[in-house]
Design a protein around this motif. Structure first.
Motif, PDB file in Angstrom:
ATOM      1  N   PRO A  36       0.819  -1.222   0.000  1.00 27.69           N
ATOM      2  CA  PRO A  36       0.000   0.000   0.000  1.00 27.69           C
ATOM      3  C   PRO A  36       0.851   1.270   0.000  1.00 27.69           C
ATOM      4  CG  PRO A  36      -0.904  -1.598   1.538  1.00 27.69           C
ATOM      5  CD  PRO A  36       0.430  -2.142   1.079  1.00 27.69           C
ATOM      6  N   ALA A  37       1.989   1.226   0.691  1.00 28.63           N
ATOM      7  CA  ALA A  37       2.864   2.406   0.727  1.00 28.63           C
ATOM      8  C   ALA A  37       3.409   2.714  -0.673  1.00 28.63           C
ATOM      9  CB  ALA A  37       4.019   2.184   1.698  1.00 28.63           C
ATOM     10  N   TYR A  38       3.767   1.666  -1.435  1.00 30.80           N
ATOM     11  CA  TYR A  38       4.280   1.877  -2.795  1.00 30.80           C
ATOM     12  C   TYR A  38       3.181   2.449  -3.690  1.00 30.80           C
ATOM     13  CZ  TYR A  38       6.240   0.833  -7.399  1.00 30.80           C
ATOM     14  OH  TYR A  38       6.689   0.931  -8.686  1.00 30.80           O
ATOM     15  N   LEU A  39       1.962   1.883  -3.596  1.00 29.14           N
ATOM     16  CA  LEU A  39       0.859   2.393  -4.404  1.00 29.14           C
ATOM     17  C   LEU A  39       0.554   3.841  -4.036  1.00 29.14           C
ATOM     18  CD1 LEU A  39      -1.269   2.018  -6.562  1.00 29.14           C
ATOM     19  CD2 LEU A  39      -2.763   0.976  -4.853  1.00 29.14           C
ATOM     20  N   SER A  40       0.630   4.161  -2.751  1.00 28.68           N
ATOM     21  CA  SER A  40       0.422   5.546  -2.319  1.00 28.68           C
ATOM     22  C   SER A  40       1.461   6.470  -2.951  1.00 28.68           C
ATOM     23  CB  SER A  40       0.495   5.632  -0.791  1.00 28.68           C
ATOM     24  OG  SER A  40       0.376   6.974  -0.367  1.00 28.68           O
ATOM     25  N   ARG A  41       2.713   6.025  -3.025  1.00 30.55           N
ATOM     26  CA  ARG A  41       3.759   6.842  -3.656  1.00 30.55           C
ATOM     27  C   ARG A  41       3.490   7.015  -5.146  1.00 30.55           C
ATOM     28  NH1 ARG A  41       7.014   4.034   0.123  1.00 30.55           N
ATOM     29  NH2 ARG A  41       7.638   2.469  -1.403  1.00 30.55           N
ATOM     30  N   LEU A  42       2.938   5.977  -5.799  1.00 30.65           N
ATOM     31  CA  LEU A  42       2.567   6.114  -7.214  1.00 30.65           C
ATOM     32  C   LEU A  42       1.472   7.164  -7.371  1.00 30.65           C
ATOM     33  CD1 LEU A  42       2.395   2.401  -8.465  1.00 30.65           C
ATOM     34  CD2 LEU A  42       4.288   4.014  -8.720  1.00 30.65           C
ATOM     35  N   GLU A  43       0.485   7.120  -6.483  1.00 33.67           N
ATOM     36  CA  GLU A  43      -0.658   8.029  -6.584  1.00 33.67           C
ATOM     37  C   GLU A  43      -0.291   9.473  -6.247  1.00 33.67           C
ATOM     38  OE1 GLU A  43      -4.005   6.568  -4.374  1.00 33.67           O
ATOM     39  OE2 GLU A  43      -4.347   4.894  -5.758  1.00 33.67           O
ATOM     40  N   THR A  44       0.772   9.659  -5.494  1.00 37.47           N
ATOM     41  CA  THR A  44       1.211  11.016  -5.175  1.00 37.47           C
ATOM     42  C   THR A  44       2.333  11.484  -6.086  1.00 37.47           C
ATOM     43  OG1 THR A  44       2.695  10.154  -3.461  1.00 37.47           O
ATOM     44  CG2 THR A  44       0.499  10.887  -2.756  1.00 37.47           C
ATOM     45  N   GLY A  45       2.709  10.650  -7.063  1.00 38.33           N
ATOM     46  CA  GLY A  45       3.711  11.052  -8.043  1.00 38.33           C
ATOM     47  C   GLY A  45       5.144  10.957  -7.571  1.00 38.33           C
ATOM     48  N   ARG A  46       5.379  10.288  -6.447  1.00 41.59           N
ATOM     49  CA  ARG A  46       6.751  10.178  -5.950  1.00 41.59           C
ATOM     50  C   ARG A  46       7.498   8.997  -6.549  1.00 41.59           C
ATOM     51  NH1 ARG A  46       4.301  11.316  -0.583  1.00 41.59           N
ATOM     52  NH2 ARG A  46       4.469   9.079  -0.266  1.00 41.59           N
ATOM     53  N   ARG A  47       6.771   8.074  -7.183  1.00 47.64           N
ATOM     54  CA  ARG A  47       7.391   6.932  -7.855  1.00 47.64           C
ATOM     55  C   ARG A  47       6.720   6.747  -9.202  1.00 47.64           C
ATOM     56  NH1 ARG A  47      10.235   2.919  -5.177  1.00 47.64           N
ATOM     57  NH2 ARG A  47      10.689   2.325  -7.314  1.00 47.64           N
ATOM     58  N   GLN A  48       7.413   6.056 -10.117  1.00 47.88           N
ATOM     59  CA  GLN A  48       6.876   5.749 -11.433  1.00 47.88           C
ATOM     60  C   GLN A  48       6.745   4.236 -11.547  1.00 47.88           C
ATOM     61  OE1 GLN A  48       8.545   7.852 -14.777  1.00 47.88           O
ATOM     62  NE2 GLN A  48       8.580   5.979 -15.970  1.00 47.88           N
ATOM     63  N   PRO A  49       5.598   3.719 -11.998  1.00 44.70           N
ATOM     64  CA  PRO A  49       5.400   2.269 -12.014  1.00 44.70           C
ATOM     65  C   PRO A  49       6.189   1.581 -13.119  1.00 44.70           C
ATOM     66  CG  PRO A  49       3.535   3.360 -13.037  1.00 44.70           C
ATOM     67  CD  PRO A  49       4.425   4.444 -12.488  1.00 44.70           C
ATOM     68  N   SER A  50       6.553   0.334 -12.850  1.00 39.45           N
ATOM     69  CA  SER A  50       7.120  -0.508 -13.900  1.00 39.45           C
ATOM     70  C   SER A  50       5.977  -0.924 -14.826  1.00 39.45           C
ATOM     71  CB  SER A  50       7.776  -1.749 -13.297  1.00 39.45           C
ATOM     72  OG  SER A  50       6.789  -2.594 -12.722  1.00 39.45           O
ATOM     73  N   LEU A  51       6.309  -1.455 -15.978  1.00 41.65           N
ATOM     74  CA  LEU A  51       5.283  -1.893 -16.933  1.00 41.65           C
ATOM     75  C   LEU A  51       4.347  -2.937 -16.332  1.00 41.65           C
ATOM     76  CD1 LEU A  51       4.030  -1.893 -19.763  1.00 41.65           C
ATOM     77  CD2 LEU A  51       5.774  -3.549 -20.443  1.00 41.65           C
ATOM     78  N   PRO A  52       4.864  -3.987 -15.661  1.00 41.66           N
ATOM     79  CA  PRO A  52       3.937  -4.969 -15.091  1.00 41.66           C
ATOM     80  C   PRO A  52       2.961  -4.358 -14.081  1.00 41.66           C
ATOM     81  CG  PRO A  52       6.142  -5.889 -15.192  1.00 41.66           C
ATOM     82  CD  PRO A  52       6.269  -4.429 -15.529  1.00 41.66           C
ATOM     83  N   VAL A  53       3.435  -3.436 -13.256  1.00 39.70           N
ATOM     84  CA  VAL A  53       2.543  -2.803 -12.275  1.00 39.70           C
ATOM     85  C   VAL A  53       1.499  -1.955 -12.991  1.00 39.70           C
ATOM     86  CG1 VAL A  53       2.423  -1.109 -10.410  1.00 39.70           C
ATOM     87  CG2 VAL A  53       4.209  -2.852 -10.387  1.00 39.70           C
TER      88      VAL A  53
END
Length: 198
Positions: A36-53
């Motif tokens: 959930p912490a990683y998904l939260s970072r994706l939703e706040t723009g702090r991380r960029q997802p890999s293709l599979p994600v």
């Protein structure tokens, strides 16, 4: 430069699609095989997802990758013009649409950054096809590992556990096509009590 500058609005679109799918942050993260912490970072723009994600999130939200990336709807022109793929600075994965959105097959040009994609192996409905245009790609399908060179292709059922990793110092450039399978939220294996918006 932030991830939002590289893929404008991606985080907000991910959050909007999750909420419209009536999935909690925890439920969506569990289905995508991330924390959930990683998904939260994706939703706040702090991380960029890999293709599979990115693919996993698009499928569970009943969206296309192009929609999540904010691509404009297809015009009457069937030609998709080329251009550079700008790798993100967070995570390094880069994407460029190579086909019309909303079709049964979704086509992308993808840059896979060097190094392993991670320990998470993906499993989801659908089919995938990829073609390496530069670099060396390690494709793990079930118990088998394949090293793909430029000019090599692979096609497989996405229910086969799979993982991608670039083994070239400059990463891998590839063409990627996947089938778009949309399922209503009610058809997903999620207890009714867990469908509230987080």
């Amino acid at each position: 430069m932030t991830t939002d500058e590289e893929l404008p609005g991606l985080g907000a679109r991910l959050r909007e699609h999750r909420q419209s799918s009536r999935l909690t942050l925890e439920a969506a993260a569990a289905r995508a095989g991330v924390s959930p912490a990683y998904l939260s970072r994706l939703e706040t723009g702090r991380r960029q997802p890999s293709l599979p994600v990115l693919l996993s999130l698009a499928r569970q939200y009943g969206a296309t990758v192009a929609e999540l990336l904010g691509e404009q709807p297809a015009s009457a022109d069937p030609v998709i013009r080329g251009g550079p793929i700008e790798p993100g600075r967070t995570g390094g994965w880069g994407y460029r649409r190579a086909g019309a959105p909303g079709m049964a097959m979704q086509a992308l040009r993808v840059h896979v950054p060097p190094g392993p994609e991670g320990a998470v192996v993906r499993v989801h409905p659908g089919e995938e096809w990829l073609h390496v245009t530069s670099g060396r790609l390690r494709l793990t399908l079930g118990e088998q590992s394949h090293l793909l060179e430029p000019g090599d292709s692979a096609q497989f059922d996405s229910l086969t556990p799979h993982r991608l990793a670039a083994e070239s110092p400059a990463g891998v450039q590839m063409l990627f096509v996947h089938t778009l399978l949309q399922s209503p939220v009610g058809d997903l294996c999620l207890p009714a009590g867990h469908r509230g918006v987080h």
